[in-house]
Design a protein around this motif. Sequence first.
Motif, PDB file in Angstrom:
ATOM      1  N   UNK A   3     -16.372   8.897 -12.794  1.00  0.00           N
ATOM      2  CA  UNK A   3     -17.010   8.333 -13.978  1.00  0.00           C
ATOM      3  C   UNK A   3     -18.511   8.552 -13.926  1.00  0.00           C
ATOM      4  N   UNK A   4     -19.094   8.839 -15.094  1.00  0.00           N
ATOM      5  CA  UNK A   4     -20.543   8.957 -15.218  1.00  0.00           C
ATOM      6  C   UNK A   4     -21.122   7.594 -15.570  1.00  0.00           C
ATOM      7  N   UNK A   5     -22.161   7.158 -14.818  1.00  0.00           N
ATOM      8  CA  UNK A   5     -22.806   5.867 -15.078  1.00  0.00           C
ATOM      9  C   UNK A   5     -24.205   6.121 -15.638  1.00  0.00           C
ATOM     10  N   UNK A   6     -24.493   5.579 -16.832  1.00  0.00           N
ATOM     11  CA  UNK A   6     -25.819   5.791 -17.431  1.00  0.00           C
ATOM     12  C   UNK A   6     -26.932   5.151 -16.595  1.00  0.00           C
ATOM     13  N   UNK A   7     -28.129   5.686 -16.749  1.00  0.00           N
ATOM     14  CA  UNK A   7     -29.289   5.075 -16.111  1.00  0.00           C
ATOM     15  C   UNK A   7     -30.443   5.074 -17.099  1.00  0.00           C
ATOM     16  N   UNK A   8     -31.625   4.757 -16.637  1.00  0.00           N
ATOM     17  CA  UNK A   8     -32.771   4.621 -17.531  1.00  0.00           C
ATOM     18  C   UNK A   8     -33.198   5.955 -18.126  1.00  0.00           C
ATOM     19  N   UNK A   9     -32.838   7.079 -17.481  1.00  0.00           N
ATOM     20  CA  UNK A   9     -33.243   8.397 -17.964  1.00  0.00           C
ATOM     21  C   UNK A   9     -32.178   9.049 -18.842  1.00  0.00           C
ATOM     22  N   UNK A  10     -30.909   8.873 -18.477  1.00  0.00           N
ATOM     23  CA  UNK A  10     -29.814   9.517 -19.212  1.00  0.00           C
ATOM     24  C   UNK A  10     -28.824   8.440 -19.624  1.00  0.00           C
ATOM     25  N   UNK A  11     -28.690   8.219 -20.932  1.00  0.00           N
ATOM     26  CA  UNK A  11     -27.821   7.155 -21.426  1.00  0.00           C
ATOM     27  C   UNK A  11     -26.377   7.603 -21.629  1.00  0.00           C
ATOM     28  N   UNK A  12     -26.167   8.914 -21.874  1.00  0.00           N
ATOM     29  CA  UNK A  12     -24.814   9.408 -22.096  1.00  0.00           C
ATOM     30  C   UNK A  12     -24.825  10.931 -21.969  1.00  0.00           C
ATOM     31  N   UNK A  13     -23.646  11.532 -21.819  1.00  0.00           N
ATOM     32  CA  UNK A  13     -23.533  12.980 -21.675  1.00  0.00           C
ATOM     33  C   UNK A  13     -22.367  13.505 -22.499  1.00  0.00           C
ATOM     34  N   UNK A  14     -22.549  14.730 -23.033  1.00  0.00           N
ATOM     35  CA  UNK A  14     -21.499  15.447 -23.733  1.00  0.00           C
ATOM     36  C   UNK A  14     -21.500  16.897 -23.265  1.00  0.00           C
TER      37      UNK A  14
END
Length: 239
Positions: A3-14
């Motif tokens: 699973x990808x977990x968002x952080x302060x720099x990247x909120x989501x990915x596609x």
Amino acid sequence: MPRFYPDILVSDCWASLGNKTFYHRNGKCFYRKKASPEFSGTDGQLNQAGLHHRALEAWRTLTPETQHLWNEYAQPVPSQRMPYDASTSISGYNLFVSAYHGFAQLGNEHIPAPHRKEAFPVFSLDFVSAQETAEAALLLTFRSTFSQEFDGTRFRYLLKLQLERPGYGRNPGLMRNFLSLPGSSATGQDVNFLIPDFRNVWHLNLPDYQAHCRYLLLDSETGFRCRFKEKSFEFSYGY
């Protein structure tokens, strides 16, 4: 299935990044190793890849001033990728490649001049008839309708067609592209598509067919295309 977990720099990915492909399931983002198939592609896929390579090479020949103008014209054009809102737009390169591909589909492949993407007229195609020609081709006739008056020679229809057994569903992978015959795009006129060797294209020899279509407009002045519409219908004729 990490699973990808968002952080302060990247909120989501596609989409894909490096050797990872990100995807969403039940509102959560996961990633997996990007597939690397060995299949080189069909002749049609290889032709499309070659066309895209030529478009890329053509973009590289443009002066910085022309590329900047394409970027300026692309700013108001919304992206067709997630998140599908006004917060994203395409690049000048994307707009240029869209025009390049459009002209190629019109049989006029060349380096396009910068143009703003204008709104397309509201349009529709209604199925009229199907006939087999003496050359064993299928001639499909539709009635074209537009929301406004305009130069009827400016636009051509591009039809993505799949023929199936009656009652069978749509499979986009089996759709093939066909350009409308010239001189029939004005409102209230018949629009014709010629489908050569249609039985062998879909390996079907039937008295009745299910047709699944996607259709859109190609602008012969700019090379741009609009978003496609979908239509399905059945037709019959005697052999």
